[in-house]
Design a protein around this motif. Sequence first.
Motif, PDB file in Angstrom:
ATOM      1  N   ASN A  62      36.913 -53.766   8.072  1.00  0.00           N
ATOM      2  CA  ASN A  62      37.528 -53.160   6.900  1.00  0.00           C
ATOM      3  C   ASN A  62      36.810 -53.696   5.661  1.00  0.00           C
ATOM      4  N   PRO A  63      36.617 -52.889   4.617  1.00  0.00           N
ATOM      5  CA  PRO A  63      35.863 -53.371   3.447  1.00  0.00           C
ATOM      6  C   PRO A  63      36.482 -54.578   2.750  1.00  0.00           C
ATOM      7  N   THR A  64      37.806 -54.657   2.693  1.00  0.00           N
ATOM      8  CA  THR A  64      38.430 -55.836   2.092  1.00  0.00           C
ATOM      9  C   THR A  64      38.141 -57.066   2.934  1.00  0.00           C
ATOM     10  N   ASN A  65      38.294 -56.919   4.241  1.00  0.00           N
ATOM     11  CA  ASN A  65      38.013 -58.031   5.150  1.00  0.00           C
ATOM     12  C   ASN A  65      36.546 -58.443   5.084  1.00  0.00           C
ATOM     13  N   ALA A  66      35.658 -57.458   4.880  1.00  0.00           N
ATOM     14  CA  ALA A  66      34.224 -57.756   4.843  1.00  0.00           C
ATOM     15  C   ALA A  66      33.872 -58.673   3.677  1.00  0.00           C
ATOM     16  N   VAL A  67      34.521 -58.483   2.531  1.00  0.00           N
ATOM     17  CA  VAL A  67      34.279 -59.376   1.395  1.00  0.00           C
ATOM     18  C   VAL A  67      34.717 -60.795   1.742  1.00  0.00           C
ATOM     19  N   LEU A  68      35.873 -60.917   2.361  1.00  0.00           N
ATOM     20  CA  LEU A  68      36.358 -62.233   2.789  1.00  0.00           C
ATOM     21  C   LEU A  68      35.373 -62.876   3.753  1.00  0.00           C
ATOM     22  N   GLU A  69      34.869 -62.112   4.712  1.00  0.00           N
ATOM     23  CA  GLU A  69      33.932 -62.646   5.700  1.00  0.00           C
ATOM     24  C   GLU A  69      32.647 -63.129   5.035  1.00  0.00           C
ATOM     25  N   GLU A  70      32.101 -62.329   4.120  1.00  0.00           N
ATOM     26  CA  GLU A  70      30.870 -62.737   3.429  1.00  0.00           C
ATOM     27  C   GLU A  70      31.098 -63.979   2.589  1.00  0.00           C
ATOM     28  N   ARG A  71      32.273 -64.062   1.964  1.00  0.00           N
ATOM     29  CA  ARG A  71      32.533 -65.200   1.080  1.00  0.00           C
ATOM     30  C   ARG A  71      32.624 -66.497   1.874  1.00  0.00           C
ATOM     31  N   VAL A  72      33.385 -66.483   2.965  1.00  0.00           N
ATOM     32  CA  VAL A  72      33.525 -67.723   3.736  1.00  0.00           C
ATOM     33  C   VAL A  72      32.202 -68.092   4.400  1.00  0.00           C
ATOM     34  N   ALA A  73      31.450 -67.112   4.873  1.00  0.00           N
ATOM     35  CA  ALA A  73      30.131 -67.410   5.447  1.00  0.00           C
ATOM     36  C   ALA A  73      29.233 -68.077   4.416  1.00  0.00           C
ATOM     37  N   ALA A  74      29.278 -67.599   3.172  1.00  0.00           N
ATOM     38  CA  ALA A  74      28.468 -68.198   2.114  1.00  0.00           C
ATOM     39  C   ALA A  74      28.915 -69.620   1.811  1.00  0.00           C
ATOM     40  N   LEU A  75      30.218 -69.834   1.745  1.00  0.00           N
ATOM     41  CA  LEU A  75      30.733 -71.175   1.447  1.00  0.00           C
ATOM     42  C   LEU A  75      30.399 -72.167   2.557  1.00  0.00           C
ATOM     43  N   GLU A  76      30.398 -71.703   3.812  1.00  0.00           N
ATOM     44  CA  GLU A  76      30.114 -72.582   4.947  1.00  0.00           C
ATOM     45  C   GLU A  76      28.619 -72.696   5.248  1.00  0.00           C
ATOM     46  N   GLY A  77      27.794 -71.848   4.631  1.00  0.00           N
ATOM     47  CA  GLY A  77      26.376 -71.875   4.936  1.00  0.00           C
ATOM     48  C   GLY A  77      26.028 -71.220   6.254  1.00  0.00           C
ATOM     49  N   GLY A  78      26.833 -70.239   6.686  1.00  0.00           N
ATOM     50  CA  GLY A  78      26.584 -69.521   7.930  1.00  0.00           C
ATOM     51  C   GLY A  78      25.867 -68.204   7.698  1.00  0.00           C
ATOM     52  N   THR A  79      25.503 -67.538   8.795  1.00  0.00           N
ATOM     53  CA  THR A  79      24.792 -66.264   8.703  1.00  0.00           C
ATOM     54  C   THR A  79      25.740 -65.066   8.639  1.00  0.00           C
ATOM     55  N   ALA A  80      26.937 -65.205   9.213  1.00  0.00           N
ATOM     56  CA  ALA A  80      27.908 -64.108   9.233  1.00  0.00           C
ATOM     57  C   ALA A  80      29.246 -64.675   9.649  1.00  0.00           C
ATOM     58  N   ALA A  81      30.310 -63.888   9.425  1.00  0.00           N
ATOM     59  CA  ALA A  81      31.652 -64.348   9.791  1.00  0.00           C
ATOM     60  C   ALA A  81      32.485 -63.161  10.245  1.00  0.00           C
ATOM     61  N   LEU A  82      33.586 -63.477  10.906  1.00  0.00           N
ATOM     62  CA  LEU A  82      34.544 -62.464  11.342  1.00  0.00           C
ATOM     63  C   LEU A  82      35.944 -62.972  11.050  1.00  0.00           C
ATOM     64  N   ALA A  83      36.713 -62.197  10.298  1.00  0.00           N
ATOM     65  CA  ALA A  83      38.102 -62.542   9.997  1.00  0.00           C
ATOM     66  C   ALA A  83      39.019 -61.942  11.052  1.00  0.00           C
TER      67      ALA A  83
END
Length: 426
Positions: A62-83
């Motif tokens: 979902n687009p809202t979830n995608a923003v959350l996933e990108e944000r946490v991945a950036a904060l953690e220094g990861g390549t991608a995330a899944l909420a």
Amino acid sequence: MSDRLPGFSTLAVHAGAQPDPTTGARATPIYQTTSFVFNDADHAASLFGLQAFGNIYTRIGNPTNAVLEERVAALEGGTAALAVASGHAAQVVVLQQLLQPGDEFIAARKLYGGSINQFTHAFKSFGWNVVWADPDDISSFERAVTPRTKAIFIESIANPAGSITDIEAISTVARKAGVPLIVDNTLASPYLIRPIDHGADIVVHSLTKFLGGHGNSLGGIIVDAGTFDWSTGGKYPMLSEPRPEYHGIRLQETFGNFAFAIACRVLGLRDLGPALSPFNAFMILTGIETLPLRMQRHCDNAKAVAEYLAGHPAVASVSYAGLPNDKYNQLARKYAPKGAGAVFTFSLKGGYDAGVSLVSKLQLFSHLANVGDTRSLVIHPASTTHSQLDDAAKVKSGAGPDVVRLSVGIEDKEDLIADLEQALSA
């Protein structure tokens, strides 16, 4: 912006987000929809075949979830995330990609009581077997490794005692064993500790706690570090072998350093279904914007409260890594120099009965089963979160009968200390 890399506080506000292209809305909208219209039949086929990225159905993305996933991945220094729907859901989805029936994973004994219960009992029905190790004895992880071992699981700051885990040392064990290291970073948040910087391959969170921060929304997240080669040794067929449901695609080969996050989405979330509500994603995103401010206040307050309790005559001991004489203080200085977190335990001289009595007398601290709220929280783990364990296991996990757990909020520290004083005096 220039080529300068954004700082943590900037990422907490901006990562993953842009003004809405249709309306210009600056805050990320809540895309409260179940499904999304395809451009045409070819577009639909490419999405379902993993040949293009895009939205299909909110259970998968979902687009809202995608923003959350990108944000946490950036904060953690990861390549991608899944909420996903909760921290427990994140653990199920992660291990589903790694374990087959009969496989094992090693877990630190010092974990949230719900995780101990999930690993010990619920996972048995999947044929997944947990082997326990002592995070204070790194050699116990080495001894626990067998040919069936597929992962190692630890918490960066362990619940309930707030002890600091030596991530780098356990990462070395995982590398030698050829298995990924999974780190639950819930109590630290990436503001205090970024496990990927210390050798973690996968990071999970209960978003319900410090990342969301306001005790109003359940959620969990999985962050892929992009550091593990899933194709070696044939240990991880979900990622390395052709997937019949996707026309023979090998996820590792096709998606490279974010293959694990893709597997969690298209094999785990798609079929198990623990989707995060877009509304909850919106609420958690709002909370993350103030994460750096809140976490520093949490830590400063927690240290002041711990120092007060350490000097109180009714208190037998305080387990807080931020105290200079605490056994985990050196690890805290190494891994969490900005603060040792806001969750810790202390023991009362009156034992079990004193712990139960104290939580009933506190007025500003809320007696409930949660941590990471702006409000200060208290619980007696032996009678609640860890009550399913026998006495010996309670002590090993840091939840002995005389132990009280605090999650220190962002109120005025003087008011928190006054509340503890009146309850201890009573």
